[in-house]
Enzyme design. Structure first.
Site, mmCIF file in Angstrom:
data_model
loop_
_atom_site.group_PDB
_atom_site.id
_atom_site.type_symbol
_atom_site.label_atom_id
_atom_site.label_comp_id
_atom_site.label_asym_id
_atom_site.label_seq_id
_atom_site.Cartn_x
_atom_site.Cartn_y
_atom_site.Cartn_z
ATOM 1 C CE LYS A 1 -4.264 -1.555 2.203
ATOM 2 N NZ LYS A 1 -5.196 -1.261 3.297
ATOM 3 C CG ASP B 1 -8.188 0.975 3.592
ATOM 4 O OD1 ASP B 1 -8.959 0.177 3.018
ATOM 5 O OD2 ASP B 1 -6.958 0.861 3.555
ATOM 6 N N GLY C 1 -1.525 3.266 13.682
ATOM 7 C CA GLY C 1 -0.999 2.567 12.513
ATOM 8 C C GLY C 1 -1.728 2.989 11.240
ATOM 9 C CE1 TYR D 1 -13.442 -9.929 8.814
ATOM 10 C CE2 TYR D 1 -12.875 -7.602 8.797
ATOM 11 C CZ TYR D 1 -12.810 -8.855 8.224
ATOM 12 O OH TYR D 1 -12.093 -9.032 7.069
HETATM 13 P P1 ATR Z 1 -2.660 -1.454 10.680
HETATM 14 O O1 ATR Z 1 -2.103 -1.098 9.339
HETATM 15 O O2 ATR Z 1 -3.594 -2.624 10.682
HETATM 16 O O3 ATR Z 1 -3.252 -0.267 11.379
HETATM 17 P P2 ATR Z 1 -0.137 -1.268 12.075
HETATM 18 O O4 ATR Z 1 0.219 -0.145 11.157
HETATM 19 O O5 ATR Z 1 0.865 -2.314 12.349
HETATM 20 O O6 ATR Z 1 -1.426 -2.009 11.547
HETATM 21 O O7 ATR Z 1 -0.639 -0.605 13.473
HETATM 22 C C1 ATR Z 1 -0.967 -1.382 14.557
HETATM 23 C C2 ATR Z 1 -1.474 -0.485 15.698
HETATM 24 O O8 ATR Z 1 -1.889 -1.365 16.762
HETATM 25 C C3 ATR Z 1 -0.420 0.416 16.293
HETATM 26 O O9 ATR Z 1 -1.043 1.577 16.790
HETATM 27 C C4 ATR Z 1 0.143 -0.444 17.436
HETATM 28 O O10 ATR Z 1 0.737 0.276 18.485
HETATM 29 P P3 ATR Z 1 2.294 0.744 18.386
HETATM 30 O O11 ATR Z 1 2.319 1.971 17.538
HETATM 31 O O12 ATR Z 1 2.689 0.991 19.791
HETATM 32 O O13 ATR Z 1 3.042 -0.422 17.772
HETATM 33 C C5 ATR Z 1 -1.126 -1.082 17.934
HETATM 34 N N1 ATR Z 1 -0.886 -2.336 18.650
HETATM 35 C C6 ATR Z 1 -0.577 -3.532 18.119
HETATM 36 N N2 ATR Z 1 -0.420 -4.458 19.103
HETATM 37 C C7 ATR Z 1 -0.645 -3.827 20.272
HETATM 38 C C8 ATR Z 1 -0.652 -4.234 21.644
HETATM 39 N N3 ATR Z 1 -0.403 -5.482 22.005
HETATM 40 N N4 ATR Z 1 -0.944 -3.305 22.584
HETATM 41 C C9 ATR Z 1 -1.206 -2.025 22.237
HETATM 42 N N5 ATR Z 1 -1.220 -1.581 20.959
HETATM 43 C C10 ATR Z 1 -0.935 -2.462 19.994
#
Ligand code: ATR
Length: 284
Positions: free
Chosen positions: A72, A108, A135, A231
């Site tokens: 992406k 999205d 993210g 989901y």
């Molecule tokens: P996506 O594209 O699906 O949004 P991503 O870019 O990897 O995926 O983002 C994941 C998000 O979930 C981030 O905000 C991440 O927090 P960090 O910025 O601290 O990494 C959050 N996230 C993932 N696992 C987590 C966990 N166990 N606890 C808290 N936040 C989590």
């Protein structure tokens, strides 16, 4: 099976892996329902080949394509134009081929926000929204909400610096409406009563770790509308506990259909048959 001919416009899906994608049955059902000579085709592409494949697409009978994980962001460097929303979000999930030019969009955020508004009957304009995460999904939803005229977006994330970066981007590129709060009980307790809508954009609570919640659910009250972009399970712990308190809830299923509907409209200029698309996913 559809009769694919010289005049058929192909619409691709570029990603890797694509085994679990539901976009193909959804888009083909929509093209068929609207009697459009289009055909949707998944194409698994590795990173090293992405540029060549995109260039090839611009020279062939493609109406456009979708882009999914992991391409992406990478795909942006091969496009001729990038729409304003996609450029603020910083990634592209939909490309239109127009006069041999490639124009990138991101549907999205619009997918999730329009699904939230349709399913809850609540308009986001003028609302204060707590967004958990920072993210890719969060970026898309935050940018869309900024354009929808929300009163305020409050971002909270495990890694605070990422929330601050996203907040700065939204405030400088979209509209001054974003602030950051620490991701802990006391800080959230102070602001949560000012929020109308709470949206989890992280993967916390998804299968298999279904006992996890991205915030302490004791902070949620009946007045909150609570959304989750995931989901699987259908209702995460966050949604189940919010529902128990009497909140209106919404999960991420509608996001998939609505981002696809918006992409369909970009390629064809025809209003998407959303119900048909939804049914095509359910019956898959
Ligand atoms: P996506 O594209 O699906 O949004 P991503 O870019 O990897 O995926 O983002 C994941 C998000 O979930 C981030 O905000 C991440 O927090 P960090 O910025 O601290 O990494 C959050 N996230 C993932 N696992 C987590 C966990 N166990 N606890 C808290 N936040 C989590």
């Amino acid at each position: 099976m559809k009769n694919i001919g010289l005049k058929t416009k192909i619409v691709g899906l570029l990603g890797n892996p694509l085994e679990h994608s539901k976009s193909q049955p959804m888009q083909n059902a929509a093209f068929e329902n609207e009697n459009l000579d289009y055909f949707y085709l998944p194409i698994e592409v590795i990173k090293e080949d992405l540029g060549d494949v995109v260039k090839g697409i611009s020279k062939m009978n493609f109406g456009g394509f979708n882009v999914t994980v992991p391409h992406k962001i990478e795909v942006m460097k091969y496009l001729d134009e990038i729409d304003e929303m996609a450029s603020i979000i910083g990634s592209v999930n939909t490309v239109l081929v127009k006069d041999k030019k490639l124009i990138g969009y991101n549907t999205d955020g619009e997918g999730f926000v329009s699904s939230l508004e349709k399913e809850t009957g609540v308009n986001c304009e003028g609302k204060t929204i707590l967004l958990i995460g920072s993210g890719g999904a969060c970026r898309a939803i935050a940018a869309t909400l900024a354009y929808r005229g929300v009163e305020k977006i409050i971002l909270t994330n495990r890694t605070k610096s990422k929330a601050e970066d996203l907040s700065n981007d939204i405030n400088s590129k979209a509209r001054q409406c974003c602030e950051v709060v620490d991701n802990n009980y006391d800080s959230l307790k102070e602001i949560i009563n000012t929020c109308d809508i709470i949206i989890n954009t992280t993967s916390v609570g998804m299968y298999p770790k279904i006992d996890a919640s991205p915030i302490d659910t004791s902070l949620i009250t009946k007045k909150h509308i609570v959304g989750d972009v995931t989901y699987n399970p259908d209702k995460t712990k966050l949604l189940l506990e919010a529902e128990d308190k009497g909140c209106i809830i919404v999960n991420g299923k509608g996001m998939l259909v609505n981002q696809g509907a918006k992409a369909f409209e970009i390629w064809t200029g025809v209003k998407a048959p959303v119900k048909i698309m939804e049914n095509a996913i359910i019956s898959k």
